[in-house]
Write a protein that holds these residues in place. Structure first.
Motif, PDB file in Angstrom:
ATOM      1  N   GLN A  55       0.828  -1.206   0.000  1.00  0.00           N
ATOM      2  CA  GLN A  55       0.000   0.000   0.000  1.00  0.00           C
ATOM      3  C   GLN A  55       0.866   1.261   0.000  1.00  0.00           C
ATOM      4  O   GLN A  55       0.565   2.227  -0.715  1.00  0.00           O
ATOM      5  CB  GLN A  55      -0.947  -0.019   1.196  1.00  0.00           C
ATOM      6  N   ALA A  58       2.248   1.768  -3.460  1.00  0.00           N
ATOM      7  CA  ALA A  58       1.223   2.309  -4.359  1.00  0.00           C
ATOM      8  C   ALA A  58       1.041   3.807  -4.133  1.00  0.00           C
ATOM      9  O   ALA A  58       0.926   4.576  -5.089  1.00  0.00           O
ATOM     10  CB  ALA A  58      -0.103   1.571  -4.153  1.00  0.00           C
ATOM     11  N   ARG A  59       1.038   4.226  -2.865  1.00  0.00           N
ATOM     12  CA  ARG A  59       0.911   5.669  -2.574  1.00  0.00           C
ATOM     13  C   ARG A  59       2.116   6.437  -3.105  1.00  0.00           C
ATOM     14  O   ARG A  59       1.971   7.522  -3.676  1.00  0.00           O
ATOM     15  CB  ARG A  59       0.747   5.897  -1.078  1.00  0.00           C
ATOM     16  N   THR A  60       3.301   5.877  -2.936  1.00  0.00           N
ATOM     17  CA  THR A  60       4.519   6.543  -3.405  1.00  0.00           C
ATOM     18  C   THR A  60       4.516   6.693  -4.920  1.00  0.00           C
ATOM     19  O   THR A  60       4.797   7.766  -5.446  1.00  0.00           O
ATOM     20  CB  THR A  60       5.769   5.753  -2.953  1.00  0.00           C
ATOM     21  N   VAL A  61       4.173   5.618  -5.614  1.00  0.00           N
ATOM     22  CA  VAL A  61       4.137   5.666  -7.075  1.00  0.00           C
ATOM     23  C   VAL A  61       3.059   6.637  -7.541  1.00  0.00           C
ATOM     24  O   VAL A  61       3.288   7.447  -8.442  1.00  0.00           O
ATOM     25  CB  VAL A  61       3.922   4.256  -7.668  1.00  0.00           C
ATOM     26  N   GLY A  62       1.879   6.590  -6.925  1.00  0.00           N
ATOM     27  CA  GLY A  62       0.805   7.520  -7.292  1.00  0.00           C
ATOM     28  C   GLY A  62       1.216   8.965  -7.088  1.00  0.00           C
ATOM     29  O   GLY A  62       0.948   9.826  -7.938  1.00  0.00           O
ATOM     30  N   ALA A  63       1.890   9.249  -5.984  1.00  0.00           N
ATOM     31  CA  ALA A  63       2.346  10.616  -5.712  1.00  0.00           C
ATOM     32  C   ALA A  63       3.387  11.052  -6.739  1.00  0.00           C
ATOM     33  O   ALA A  63       3.363  12.193  -7.213  1.00  0.00           O
ATOM     34  CB  ALA A  63       2.927  10.711  -4.305  1.00  0.00           C
ATOM     35  N   ARG A  64       4.280  10.153  -7.104  1.00  0.00           N
ATOM     36  CA  ARG A  64       5.300  10.489  -8.110  1.00  0.00           C
ATOM     37  C   ARG A  64       4.660  10.803  -9.454  1.00  0.00           C
ATOM     38  O   ARG A  64       5.065  11.727 -10.142  1.00  0.00           O
ATOM     39  CB  ARG A  64       6.292   9.341  -8.281  1.00  0.00           C
ATOM     40  N   ILE A  65       3.673  10.009  -9.831  1.00  0.00           N
ATOM     41  CA  ILE A  65       2.986  10.254 -11.098  1.00  0.00           C
ATOM     42  C   ILE A  65       2.280  11.604 -11.054  1.00  0.00           C
ATOM     43  O   ILE A  65       2.361  12.394 -11.994  1.00  0.00           O
ATOM     44  CB  ILE A  65       1.989   9.117 -11.418  1.00  0.00           C
ATOM     45  N   ALA A  66       1.596  11.891  -9.946  1.00  0.00           N
ATOM     46  CA  ALA A  66       0.892  13.172  -9.808  1.00  0.00           C
ATOM     47  C   ALA A  66       1.869  14.335  -9.855  1.00  0.00           C
ATOM     48  O   ALA A  66       1.600  15.356 -10.499  1.00  0.00           O
ATOM     49  CB  ALA A  66       0.093  13.191  -8.509  1.00  0.00           C
ATOM     50  N   GLY A  71       0.347  12.195 -15.183  1.00  0.00           N
ATOM     51  CA  GLY A  71      -0.693  11.239 -14.796  1.00  0.00           C
ATOM     52  C   GLY A  71      -1.905  11.252 -15.694  1.00  0.00           C
ATOM     53  O   GLY A  71      -2.485  10.217 -15.972  1.00  0.00           O
TER      54      GLY A  71
END
Length: 83
Positions: A55, A58-66, A71
């Motif tokens: 989890q 997933a948060r780290t990757v999502g933040a990097r994409i944002a 994104g």
């Protein structure tokens, strides 16, 4: 915990290639057994230490994409309705 690339190997590889290490994922027979049974660890045991690692990744990757601003490019729009 088994260290696929040796202890600290992920950090060494990331440094060698000049990239950030996003996470160190554990190797565990439990992951395989739960996944083979149709329930990945994050569903089968969401409060487990292994699930928490996934989890956080997933948060780290999502933040990097944002943060990258890439994104929305080429991503589908998702709508959830009660219909």
């Amino acid at each position: 915990t088994e260290h696929l690339f040796g202890e600290g190997g992920g950090e060494k590889l990331a440094a060698q290639y000049g990239v950030d290490l996003l996470a160190s994922l554990p190797l565990s027979m439990v992951i395989r057994m739960q996944s083979d049974g149709g329930k990945p660890t994050t569903i089968a045991d969401p409060e487990s230490q292994i699930a928490m690692v996934y989890q956080e990744l997933a948060r780290t990757v999502g933040a990097r994409i944002a943060q990258s601003g890439q994104g929305a490019r080429g991503m589908p729009s998702i709508e959830i309705s009660d219909d």
